[in-house]
Each structure stands twice: as C-alpha cells, then as structure tokens.
Design an enzyme around this catalytic site. Structure first.
Site, mmCIF file in Angstrom:
data_model
loop_
_atom_site.group_PDB
_atom_site.id
_atom_site.type_symbol
_atom_site.label_atom_id
_atom_site.label_comp_id
_atom_site.label_asym_id
_atom_site.label_seq_id
_atom_site.Cartn_x
_atom_site.Cartn_y
_atom_site.Cartn_z
ATOM 1 N N LYS A 17 -9.320 -0.390 -5.853
ATOM 2 C CA LYS A 17 -9.336 0.242 -4.534
ATOM 3 C C LYS A 17 -10.677 0.912 -4.267
ATOM 4 O O LYS A 17 -11.152 1.707 -5.065
ATOM 5 C CB LYS A 17 -8.223 1.293 -4.480
ATOM 6 C CG LYS A 17 -8.237 2.166 -3.247
ATOM 7 C CD LYS A 17 -7.716 1.436 -2.023
ATOM 8 C CE LYS A 17 -7.903 2.277 -0.772
ATOM 9 N NZ LYS A 17 -6.707 2.419 0.024
ATOM 10 N N HIS B 178 0.874 -1.199 0.000
ATOM 11 C CA HIS B 178 0.000 0.000 0.000
ATOM 12 C C HIS B 178 0.896 1.229 0.000
ATOM 13 O O HIS B 178 1.505 1.568 1.019
ATOM 14 C CB HIS B 178 -0.900 0.006 1.249
ATOM 15 C CG HIS B 178 -1.825 1.202 1.325
ATOM 16 N ND1 HIS B 178 -3.165 1.074 1.583
ATOM 17 C CD2 HIS B 178 -1.599 2.524 1.185
ATOM 18 C CE1 HIS B 178 -3.729 2.272 1.597
ATOM 19 N NE2 HIS B 178 -2.789 3.173 1.362
ATOM 20 N N HIS C 10 -10.373 0.989 1.912
ATOM 21 C CA HIS C 10 -10.178 1.938 3.003
ATOM 22 C C HIS C 10 -11.399 1.750 3.890
ATOM 23 O O HIS C 10 -12.482 2.205 3.569
ATOM 24 C CB HIS C 10 -10.083 3.369 2.459
ATOM 25 C CG HIS C 10 -9.777 4.362 3.536
ATOM 26 N ND1 HIS C 10 -8.572 5.029 3.631
ATOM 27 C CD2 HIS C 10 -10.508 4.763 4.607
ATOM 28 C CE1 HIS C 10 -8.591 5.804 4.701
ATOM 29 N NE2 HIS C 10 -9.749 5.667 5.309
ATOM 30 N N HIS D 271 1.557 5.374 -1.661
ATOM 31 C CA HIS D 271 1.174 6.557 -2.441
ATOM 32 C C HIS D 271 2.430 7.161 -3.049
ATOM 33 O O HIS D 271 3.295 7.655 -2.317
ATOM 34 C CB HIS D 271 0.505 7.604 -1.540
ATOM 35 C CG HIS D 271 -0.747 7.094 -0.902
ATOM 36 N ND1 HIS D 271 -1.988 7.220 -1.472
ATOM 37 C CD2 HIS D 271 -0.943 6.415 0.270
ATOM 38 C CE1 HIS D 271 -2.898 6.655 -0.699
ATOM 39 N NE2 HIS D 271 -2.288 6.158 0.375
ATOM 40 N N ASP E 218 1.577 2.548 3.570
ATOM 41 C CA ASP E 218 0.714 3.721 3.434
ATOM 42 C C ASP E 218 1.539 5.003 3.457
ATOM 43 O O ASP E 218 1.066 6.045 3.906
ATOM 44 C CB ASP E 218 -0.374 3.750 4.526
ATOM 45 C CG ASP E 218 -1.483 4.755 4.202
ATOM 46 O OD1 ASP E 218 -1.574 5.195 3.045
ATOM 47 O OD2 ASP E 218 -2.249 5.090 5.122
ATOM 48 N N HIS F 132 -4.478 -0.854 5.987
ATOM 49 C CA HIS F 132 -4.074 -0.078 7.158
ATOM 50 C C HIS F 132 -5.041 -0.226 8.341
ATOM 51 O O HIS F 132 -5.641 0.725 8.802
ATOM 52 C CB HIS F 132 -3.824 1.399 6.837
ATOM 53 C CG HIS F 132 -4.814 2.047 5.889
ATOM 54 N ND1 HIS F 132 -6.165 1.949 6.035
ATOM 55 C CD2 HIS F 132 -4.614 2.815 4.804
ATOM 56 C CE1 HIS F 132 -6.756 2.622 5.077
ATOM 57 N NE2 HIS F 132 -5.845 3.160 4.307
HETATM 58 C C1 NCD Z 1 -3.513 9.023 2.223
HETATM 59 C C2 NCD Z 1 -3.053 10.088 1.227
HETATM 60 O O1 NCD Z 1 -2.491 11.104 1.654
HETATM 61 O O2 NCD Z 1 -3.234 9.893 0.015
HETATM 62 N N1 NCD Z 1 -3.545 9.590 3.533
HETATM 63 C C3 NCD Z 1 -3.507 8.908 4.698
HETATM 64 O O3 NCD Z 1 -3.701 9.538 5.726
HETATM 65 N N2 NCD Z 1 -3.268 7.628 4.755
HETATM 66 C C4 NCD Z 1 -4.820 8.449 1.812
HETATM 67 C C5 NCD Z 1 -5.185 7.180 2.535
HETATM 68 O O4 NCD Z 1 -4.625 6.120 2.292
HETATM 69 O O5 NCD Z 1 -6.065 7.225 3.404
HETATM 70 ZN ZN ZN Z 2 -3.161 5.111 1.835
#
Ligand code: NCD
Ligand code: ZN
Length: 354
Positions: free
Chosen positions: A100, A14, A137, A16, A248, A175
């Site tokens: 997702k 996971h 999520h 970003h 995450d 998460h």
């Molecule tokens: C994530 C993001 O910033 O894209 N933020 C987070 O707090 N984890 C989005 C997500 O996975 O919830």
């Molecule tokens: Zn995330």
C-alpha cells in the site's frame, strides 16, 4: 412479492480493521458477510515488514468470532526504507497480496508514508517483476492544492508518470471519488483497476455540510460534488471488471471524529451489502451486483472467487441496523445513508457449481 438475489459471497478489497479492542469489536461486522478482505496496514506503528504482517495476521485470526470463515489478505505499508527482498519474500510465501502506497500526510496514520516516490522505484520494479499489485491512496498532499482537486492532480502529476516509469506494475487506485479517476481507469491498460466505497456511492459533499458540519461523513478522499458521485455510481453498476468494492470501512471512536479537528474515516461494514443492493436497485443494475462485490476483485487480484453464496432479500419493512457499535475504546457511529434500507443478507449457504 418478495425479491431475493443470490450472489457469490463478497470480498472487501479495502478495509481498516485496526488492532486490539477495536479489532475485536469491528471484525464480526465484516466476517458476517465478507469472505476475505484486503487489510490496510496503517496501524500505529504501521505494518511495514513481512514479520509485522505475520504478527498482525495472527492477531486478526485470534480475534475471529468462533466458527467464522474469513481470510485476511495482508498488505505492507510502503516506506522509503522498504526492502524489495522482504516484499518479494512476503509475496512468495503467500502472506501478502499487495503493498500500500500512502503519500506522506495524505490521510489517517500516513506519517510514515512516501514523500518522494522516486525513492521507492526499486521496490515497485521488483513488484512489477513478481506481479504483486500496488494499492494506492491517490491524493497529492500539498497544502496549495484544493482538497477537492487532490485526486485529479495526483493522476496527472504522480500516477501517470509512475505508470510510464514502471509500466509492468499492476495498480489499484483505491476509493476513487471523481469522474476524473473513473475516466482515467477506463482509458488505461488492463494493469489498472479501482475500488469504490459504499459511502461514496451514496453521499456527495453536500451531505458533509447539510444543516451543520457532519463529521461522520468526513473521510479521505473527501466526497466530491454530485456529478462525481453519479460517475462513481455509473461505473460501479456497469459490470465493468475494472471496478470493484472496497468499503474503506474505517472505524474511529466518536470522540475522535466529533472534535475541533475530527479525523477522517467512515465506519460502514455493518450495512455495506444492504447499501450496495439499494444503490444497484436504484440504478436498475442488480444483475451487476455480483460482479462488483464478488467477481471483479478476485479476477484482478488473480485469486479464486468464493464458492459459497449469500442471499439478499428485499424486506417489506426497513431494516433496523444499529446506528452505532459500542467498543471498549468508545462508541463508533455506523454510516447513515439517510434512507431506509430494505435489502438484508438473509442466508449463507454452500452451493454446488457444475
Ligand atoms: C482511513 C483511516 O481512518 O484509516 N480514513 C479514511 O478517511 N478513509 C485512511 C484512508 O484510507 O484514507
Ligand atoms: Zn482506507
């Protein structure tokens, strides 16, 4: 005596990576240690179609540092307009490894998410048919539900009914932050698994308010009380194949976090493996680190494990991991575990198995 452990090269289930300048800035911090990552599709605008995912994958591959070996595992952002056939095509070609689900409004860039989950049943049924997993999520979004209860309420009111409606669907609760989530995954059939982040293993909600408000510990789902943190640590370090690493890691420029309405996300890619080894050592479970970081994820996603190994070495001196990353979009603060880290990833080496 120095301690070392060799494990198969880990994956991040996971992640970003963002886009543009931010993508170029953060990608090296992931590819240094991780062989593959499930790439979150919450760009602006989101990665909704197979064509979007192809273009995004190409931008990631273009941004790779020279010589890096890294495979982005793409996902599609589920909307109420998602076409089941587009999803099936993207999965059939090997382009995407999951879809997702963001409940609309649940987190950063989730405005195009799902408002009424019954509207996406045809997509979910098609995914069940072809064995494509759903990453979710798992938080309800109603303002009346307390932010610390949103995961537990989601399990009862959304996840359980969904699993009854589409029993063949393979799901990853991403998460997970509560003991309710851990217990639910343990009690479910083997078509449910969960990812856990490094930061949720190391902080609880007190860290967010220690001596003042600490925006760099704000992420969603929000860290819960310490008893939940303990349940997450126990699950992660148990060796149980239903739990695996999803960092995450979610970079935001400091200006966006240190604000009157700071956004959610913790940037932890640079020290994820050092933090994990620290936690597993504290729990007396270094022998399960490889399962959590390198074996359980591929098994659930039905992908081969990585052939290469990495070596982690416990250094006598604390590591000096940079506290922040400079990017063209601004400084990004790196997750601070508030303890000295001694485990360094020292070597990547090819390894022969019989
Ligand atoms: C994530 C993001 O910033 O894209 N933020 C987070 O707090 N984890 C989005 C997500 O996975 O919830
Ligand atoms: Zn995330």
């Amino acid at each position: 005596m120095s301690q070392t452990i060799a494990i198969r090269r880990p994956d991040d289930w996971h992640l970003h990576l963002r886009d543009g300048d931010m993508l170029k800035a953060v990608l090296p911090d992931t590819v240094r240690d991780f062989a593959r990552a499930i790439i979150m599709p919450n760009l602006v605008p989101p990665v909704v179609t197979g064509a979007d995912a192809t273009a995004y994958r190409d931008r990631i591959l273009d941004a790779l540092p020279r010589g890096a070996v890294f495979e982005p595992l793409m996902t599609l952002y589920l909307t109420e307009a998602t076409d089941p056939e587009d999803v099936a095509r993207a999965a059939g070609s090997g382009l995407i490894k999951a879809v997702k689900l963001y409940p609309a409004g649940a987190t950063t860039n989730s405005d195009s998410g799902v408002k009424d989950i019954s509207r996406v049943t045809p997509v979910l049924e098609r995914m069940a048919e072809i064995g494509l997993p759903l990453c979710m999520h798992g938080e309800v979004t109603s303002a009346e539900v307390d932010i610390f209860d949103r995961e537990a309420v989601f399990i009862d009111t959304v996840l359980e009914p969904l699993r009854e409606r589409v029993p063949g669907l393979r799901i990853i609760m991403e998460h997970v932050t509560t003991s309710d989530g851990i217990d639910y995954v343990k009690s479910a059939a083997d078509n449910l698994a969960a990812t856990l982040t490094t930061h949720h293993l190391m902080i609880n909600r007190n860290h967010i308010f220690k001596g003042g408000i600490r925006p760099h510990y704000y992420c969603l789902p929000i860290a819960k009380r310490q008893t939940h943190q303990m349940a997450l640590r126990a699950a992660a370090t148990s060796g149980d194949s239903r739990f695996f690493l999803g960092t995450d890691s979610a970079p935001h420029p400091d200006g966006a976090k240190e604000s009157a309405c700071g956004c959610a996300g913790v940037y932890n890619s640079p020290n994820a493996m050092s933090c994990l080894a620290h936690v597993f050592e504290e729990e007396g479970a270094l022998q399960h680190l490889e399962a959590f970081a390198s074996l359980n994820g591929p098994a659930y996603y039905k992908l081969p494990v990585n052939e290469e190994k990495i070596t982690l070495k416990k250094m006598p001196e604390p590591l000096s991991i940079p506290a922040s990353l400079q990017t063209p979009d601004g400084t990004v603060t790196v997750f601070d575990p508030e303890c000295a880290l001694h485990w360094a990833v020292v070597r990547h080496e090819p390894v022969e198995y019989e």
